[in-house]
Enzyme design. Sequence first.
Site, PDB file in Angstrom:
ATOM      1  CG  ASP A   1      -2.023   0.997   1.166  1.00 54.20           C
ATOM      2  OD1 ASP A   1      -2.145   1.675   0.134  1.00 54.20           O
ATOM      3  OD2 ASP A   1      -2.771   1.125   2.152  1.00 54.20           O
TER       4      ASP A   1
ATOM      5  CG  ASP B   1      -3.460   3.817  -3.424  1.00 50.71           C
ATOM      6  OD1 ASP B   1      -4.327   3.045  -3.851  1.00 50.71           O
ATOM      7  OD2 ASP B   1      -3.634   4.570  -2.458  1.00 50.71           O
ATOM      8  CD  GLU B   2      -5.570  -0.815  -1.430  1.00 57.15           C
ATOM      9  OE1 GLU B   2      -5.266  -1.609  -0.523  1.00 57.15           O
ATOM     10  OE2 GLU B   2      -6.556  -0.046  -1.361  1.00 57.15           O
TER      11      GLU B   2
END
Length: 365
Positions: free
Chosen positions: A14, A108-109
């Site tokens: 993350d 983003d993850e």
Amino acid sequence: MELDFPKRKIIHVDMDAFYASVEQYDNPDLKGKPIAVGGGSKRGVVSAASYEARKFGVRSAMAGYIAKKNCPDLIFVRPRFDRYKEVSNQVRDIFFEYTDLVEPLSLDEAYLDVTQNKKGNPSATLIAKEIRKKILDKTGLTASAGISINKFIAKVASDYNKPNGQKTVNPEEVIPFLEALDIRKFYGVGKVTAEKMYKLGIFTGLDLKKKPLEFLDQHFGKSGSYYYHVVRGIHTSEVKPHRIPKSVGAERTFSENLSSEVFMLEKLDSIAGELERRLQKSKIAGKTITLKIKYSDFTLQTRSKTIPYFISNKELILETAKELLYQSELQDSVRLLGISLANLNTEKKKAAEKESVSVQLKIEF
């Protein structure tokens, strides 16, 4: 008592305050300052906030004027999604150096299954450390990671030592870790559910574990079984490189609030047209239409209807959306409308077979 878990090594990576961190990296003048990506006007919304801004209670999805009230020195930056996607692709390339089993959740993850990996490294902990270092070297940004035996625990663990940290929950640590965990930290337990659990005397994983399946089904419906199993470390979902969407939708936020259904019909027509384009591009159809209404006070309402056949064309979607719009009176003026289609023809029926694999508690993490 021997516990059964899928024998996997899962990493959840993350990025730390991703959008805001990209802006601070590209513009050094913003480093160390409270910034929010999004709009600061009365109708603006925060997409992301730097850690400096979060100290003042600024959060994503917060109205811009409220964020500014909480943090008078807050600096608003316009989002640059092309840039975020560019950086996200750089990060994803690093993931693929280690495994092809990469399941992105957003820009983003992502989850990575490194049980068998391209480096032949038996330690998921060391792989996560290497990945985070490569991300920093290549993008100048930090990432956090969680490492454990399944996606649920890895997801929870990645938030444990944020920012720029990681946590490994080894197989023999799974049960003690979950029992001591604050119920608010359980992935899938939102604010409303947490409050409900508090009223039922459930504050930690151990409290949750003491409740029988029948009790959880009674109070939480379909989610009851999920809570019952994850608190015991049981989560069999595999890392899926190509995630099949469960729903497809389109929505619009308006510059001026709409106070009458009559004014909303034109907007719904446009939204239904956009949804049709998305469905046809992906060759998807569905049976359940949901109308999303966000009022001027930010309260959210959804109305749904399931029809007996698959649809993807604008006219049928719009017809049902109109029916849902007039289903009951509006509570207030409306700032956002959305239409989504679920119960898709992409969904596969799962075989009713339960498979469990005993974990070797000495497995190296």
